[in-house]
Design a protein around this motif. Structure first.
Motif, PDB file in Angstrom:
ATOM      1  N   PHE A 164      31.283  29.561  46.565  1.00  0.00           N
ATOM      2  CA  PHE A 164      32.441  30.460  46.679  1.00  0.00           C
ATOM      3  C   PHE A 164      33.127  30.645  45.326  1.00  0.00           C
ATOM      4  N   LEU A 165      33.371  29.531  44.628  1.00  0.00           N
ATOM      5  CA  LEU A 165      34.122  29.599  43.369  1.00  0.00           C
ATOM      6  C   LEU A 165      33.372  30.371  42.285  1.00  0.00           C
ATOM      7  N   LEU A 166      32.094  30.064  42.094  1.00  0.00           N
ATOM      8  CA  LEU A 166      31.345  30.714  41.018  1.00  0.00           C
ATOM      9  C   LEU A 166      31.198  32.213  41.262  1.00  0.00           C
ATOM     10  N   LEU A 167      30.941  32.592  42.506  1.00  0.00           N
ATOM     11  CA  LEU A 167      30.797  34.012  42.802  1.00  0.00           C
ATOM     12  C   LEU A 167      32.123  34.735  42.637  1.00  0.00           C
ATOM     13  N   ALA A 168      33.218  34.110  43.102  1.00  0.00           N
ATOM     14  CA  ALA A 168      34.535  34.741  43.010  1.00  0.00           C
ATOM     15  C   ALA A 168      35.011  34.854  41.558  1.00  0.00           C
ATOM     16  N   LEU A 169      34.872  33.767  40.795  1.00  0.00           N
ATOM     17  CA  LEU A 169      35.368  33.762  39.419  1.00  0.00           C
ATOM     18  C   LEU A 169      34.548  34.667  38.509  1.00  0.00           C
ATOM     19  N   CYS A 170      33.226  34.627  38.678  1.00  0.00           N
ATOM     20  CA  CYS A 170      32.357  35.363  37.756  1.00  0.00           C
ATOM     21  C   CYS A 170      32.264  36.848  38.073  1.00  0.00           C
TER      22      CYS A 170
END
Length: 203
Positions: A164-170
Protein backbone atom coordinates in the motif's frame (compact mmCIF):
# COMPACT_ATOMS: atom_id res chain seq x y z
CA UNK A 1 10.05 -12.28 17.73
CA UNK A 2 13.82 -11.79 17.89
CA UNK A 3 15.71 -9.03 16.06
CA UNK A 4 16.61 -11.30 13.12
CA UNK A 5 12.98 -12.37 12.73
CA UNK A 6 11.83 -8.75 12.70
CA UNK A 7 14.52 -7.80 10.18
CA UNK A 8 13.59 -10.75 7.94
CA UNK A 9 9.87 -9.87 8.08
CA UNK A 10 10.57 -6.24 7.09
CA UNK A 11 13.05 -7.26 4.38
CA UNK A 12 10.60 -9.73 2.83
CA UNK A 13 7.84 -7.10 2.93
CA UNK A 14 10.06 -4.57 1.19
CA UNK A 15 11.61 -6.94 -1.36
CA UNK A 16 8.22 -8.37 -2.31
CA UNK A 17 6.89 -4.93 -3.18
CA UNK A 18 9.63 -2.98 -4.92
CA UNK A 19 7.80 -3.64 -8.19
CA UNK A 20 5.03 -1.49 -6.70
CA UNK A 21 7.43 1.46 -6.60
CA UNK A 22 8.14 1.18 -10.32
CA UNK A 23 4.46 0.68 -11.16
CA UNK A 24 3.42 3.60 -8.95
CA UNK A 25 5.91 5.96 -10.58
CA UNK A 26 4.89 4.78 -14.06
CA UNK A 27 1.30 5.68 -13.20
CA UNK A 28 2.37 9.05 -11.82
CA UNK A 29 4.22 9.85 -15.06
CA UNK A 30 1.16 8.93 -17.12
CA UNK A 31 -1.20 10.70 -14.69
CA UNK A 32 -3.12 7.50 -14.02
CA UNK A 33 -4.85 7.81 -10.64
CA UNK A 34 -4.94 4.95 -8.12
CA UNK A 35 -7.86 5.49 -5.68
CA UNK A 36 -7.21 4.43 -2.10
CA UNK A 37 -9.76 1.61 -2.31
CA UNK A 38 -8.07 0.18 -5.42
CA UNK A 39 -4.70 0.40 -3.69
CA UNK A 40 -6.21 -1.29 -0.63
CA UNK A 41 -7.51 -4.13 -2.82
CA UNK A 42 -4.04 -4.57 -4.36
CA UNK A 43 -2.37 -4.66 -0.93
CA UNK A 44 -4.97 -7.12 0.37
CA UNK A 45 -4.25 -9.48 -2.54
CA UNK A 46 -0.53 -9.33 -1.68
CA UNK A 47 -1.38 -9.95 1.99
CA UNK A 48 -3.58 -12.92 1.07
CA UNK A 49 -1.01 -14.39 -1.35
CA UNK A 50 1.68 -14.18 1.35
CA UNK A 51 -0.59 -15.74 3.96
CA UNK A 52 -1.72 -18.65 1.77
CA UNK A 53 1.80 -19.46 0.55
CA UNK A 54 3.08 -19.06 4.12
CA UNK A 55 0.52 -21.53 5.46
CA UNK A 56 1.47 -23.95 2.69
CA UNK A 57 5.16 -23.60 3.55
CA UNK A 58 4.38 -24.07 7.25
CA UNK A 59 2.42 -27.26 6.45
CA UNK A 60 5.31 -28.61 4.38
CA UNK A 61 7.73 -27.90 7.22
CA UNK A 62 5.87 -30.47 9.33
CA UNK A 63 7.02 -33.20 6.98
CA UNK A 64 10.68 -32.24 6.62
CA UNK A 65 13.67 -31.98 8.91
CA UNK A 66 14.27 -28.28 9.79
CA UNK A 67 17.47 -28.07 7.71
CA UNK A 68 15.62 -29.38 4.65
CA UNK A 69 12.98 -26.72 5.21
CA UNK A 70 15.71 -24.09 5.43
CA UNK A 71 17.23 -25.38 2.20
CA UNK A 72 13.88 -25.37 0.36
CA UNK A 73 13.10 -21.86 1.59
CA UNK A 74 16.52 -20.68 0.49
CA UNK A 75 16.23 -22.26 -2.97
CA UNK A 76 12.79 -20.73 -3.56
CA UNK A 77 13.59 -17.21 -2.43
CA UNK A 78 17.06 -17.12 -4.05
CA UNK A 79 15.54 -18.50 -7.27
CA UNK A 80 12.94 -15.73 -7.32
CA UNK A 81 15.67 -13.19 -6.55
CA UNK A 82 17.70 -14.37 -9.55
CA UNK A 83 14.56 -14.27 -11.72
CA UNK A 84 13.90 -10.67 -10.61
CA UNK A 85 17.50 -9.69 -11.40
CA UNK A 86 17.08 -11.11 -14.93
CA UNK A 87 13.99 -9.00 -15.62
CA UNK A 88 15.90 -6.03 -17.15
CA UNK A 89 17.33 -8.43 -19.76
CA UNK A 90 13.97 -10.10 -20.37
CA UNK A 91 12.33 -6.70 -20.82
CA UNK A 92 14.53 -6.05 -23.87
CA UNK A 93 12.71 -8.86 -25.68
CA UNK A 94 9.47 -8.22 -27.62
CA UNK A 95 6.31 -8.22 -25.50
CA UNK A 96 4.59 -11.63 -25.34
CA UNK A 97 0.98 -11.99 -26.57
CA UNK A 98 -1.58 -11.09 -23.92
CA UNK A 99 -2.84 -14.54 -22.98
CA UNK A 100 -2.68 -16.71 -19.84
CA UNK A 101 0.42 -16.23 -17.67
CA UNK A 102 1.90 -13.95 -20.33
CA UNK A 103 -0.78 -11.39 -19.47
CA UNK A 104 0.72 -10.93 -15.99
CA UNK A 105 4.26 -10.59 -17.38
CA UNK A 106 3.06 -8.11 -19.97
CA UNK A 107 1.17 -6.12 -17.32
CA UNK A 108 4.25 -5.71 -15.12
CA UNK A 109 6.27 -4.48 -18.10
CA UNK A 110 3.49 -2.11 -19.19
CA UNK A 111 1.38 -1.34 -16.09
CA UNK A 112 -0.65 1.28 -17.94
CA UNK A 113 -2.40 -1.62 -19.71
CA UNK A 114 -4.24 -2.30 -16.45
CA UNK A 115 -6.27 0.82 -17.23
CA UNK A 116 -8.32 -1.11 -19.77
CA UNK A 117 -11.00 1.57 -20.21
CA UNK A 118 -8.42 4.38 -20.61
CA UNK A 119 -10.16 6.35 -17.85
CA UNK A 120 -6.84 7.46 -16.30
CA UNK A 121 -7.98 5.81 -13.07
CA UNK A 122 -7.55 2.25 -11.81
CA UNK A 123 -10.99 0.90 -10.95
CA UNK A 124 -11.64 -1.75 -8.33
CA UNK A 125 -12.02 -4.41 -11.03
CA UNK A 126 -8.79 -3.36 -12.76
CA UNK A 127 -6.97 -3.39 -9.42
CA UNK A 128 -7.74 -7.12 -8.99
CA UNK A 129 -5.78 -8.04 -12.12
CA UNK A 130 -2.96 -5.64 -11.24
CA UNK A 131 -2.90 -6.97 -7.66
CA UNK A 132 -2.50 -10.56 -8.86
CA UNK A 133 0.42 -9.54 -11.10
CA UNK A 134 2.12 -7.62 -8.28
CA UNK A 135 1.58 -10.44 -5.77
CA UNK A 136 3.86 -12.90 -7.59
CA UNK A 137 6.93 -12.01 -5.50
CA UNK A 138 4.81 -12.21 -2.34
CA UNK A 139 4.22 -15.92 -2.95
CA UNK A 140 7.93 -16.68 -2.61
CA UNK A 141 8.29 -14.49 0.48
CA UNK A 142 5.32 -16.13 2.18
CA UNK A 143 6.52 -19.65 1.36
CA UNK A 144 9.95 -18.82 2.72
CA UNK A 145 8.45 -17.44 5.93
CA UNK A 146 6.29 -20.53 6.43
CA UNK A 147 8.90 -23.18 5.77
CA UNK A 148 11.59 -21.42 7.84
CA UNK A 149 9.21 -20.78 10.77
CA UNK A 150 9.05 -17.00 10.53
CA UNK A 151 5.81 -15.49 11.84
CA UNK A 152 3.43 -15.84 8.88
CA UNK A 153 0.95 -13.22 10.05
CA UNK A 154 3.59 -10.55 10.67
CA UNK A 155 5.19 -11.34 7.30
CA UNK A 156 1.82 -11.08 5.53
CA UNK A 157 1.05 -7.77 7.26
CA UNK A 158 4.49 -6.45 6.34
CA UNK A 159 3.92 -7.35 2.67
CA UNK A 160 0.43 -5.79 2.67
CA UNK A 161 1.56 -2.56 4.35
CA UNK A 162 4.60 -2.08 2.10
CA UNK A 163 2.41 -2.80 -0.94
CA UNK A 164 0.00 0.00 0.00
CA UNK A 165 2.68 2.50 1.03
CA UNK A 166 5.03 2.06 -1.93
CA UNK A 167 2.25 2.25 -4.50
CA UNK A 168 0.64 5.27 -2.83
CA UNK A 169 3.87 7.22 -2.25
CA UNK A 170 5.49 6.49 -5.61
CA UNK A 171 2.39 7.16 -7.72
CA UNK A 172 2.84 10.84 -6.92
CA UNK A 173 6.41 10.88 -8.14
CA UNK A 174 5.88 11.97 -11.71
CA UNK A 175 9.15 12.76 -13.41
CA UNK A 176 10.00 10.55 -16.38
CA UNK A 177 13.74 10.45 -15.61
CA UNK A 178 13.17 9.38 -12.02
CA UNK A 179 10.62 6.77 -13.12
CA UNK A 180 13.06 5.08 -15.46
CA UNK A 181 15.96 5.13 -13.02
CA UNK A 182 14.00 4.00 -9.97
CA UNK A 183 12.34 1.25 -11.98
CA UNK A 184 15.76 -0.18 -12.87
CA UNK A 185 17.13 0.19 -9.35
CA UNK A 186 13.99 -1.25 -7.73
CA UNK A 187 14.35 -4.43 -9.78
CA UNK A 188 18.02 -4.87 -8.84
CA UNK A 189 17.48 -4.05 -5.14
CA UNK A 190 14.48 -6.40 -4.92
CA UNK A 191 16.42 -9.30 -6.46
CA UNK A 192 19.49 -8.73 -4.30
CA UNK A 193 17.40 -8.46 -1.13
CA UNK A 194 15.67 -11.76 -1.81
CA UNK A 195 18.98 -13.49 -2.55
CA UNK A 196 20.57 -12.00 0.59
CA UNK A 197 17.65 -13.15 2.76
CA UNK A 198 17.92 -16.69 1.39
CA UNK A 199 21.69 -16.94 1.84
CA UNK A 200 21.60 -15.39 5.31
CA UNK A 201 19.11 -18.01 6.46
CA UNK A 202 21.57 -20.76 5.62
CA UNK A 203 24.45 -19.24 7.58
Amino acid sequence: MDSYGLWAVIAIGLASNLDNAGVGIAYGVRKIHIPWYSNLAISFISFLATLVSGLFGSWLSLWFHPWIGQMLGTLVIVGVGVWVLLQPFIEKKPLPPANGANSLTRLLRNPEEADTDSSKSISLGESIVLGIALAMNALAGGFNAGITSLNIWYTSLSVGIFSFLLLALCSGFGEKYAAEKLGDYATVISGLLLIFIGIHQML
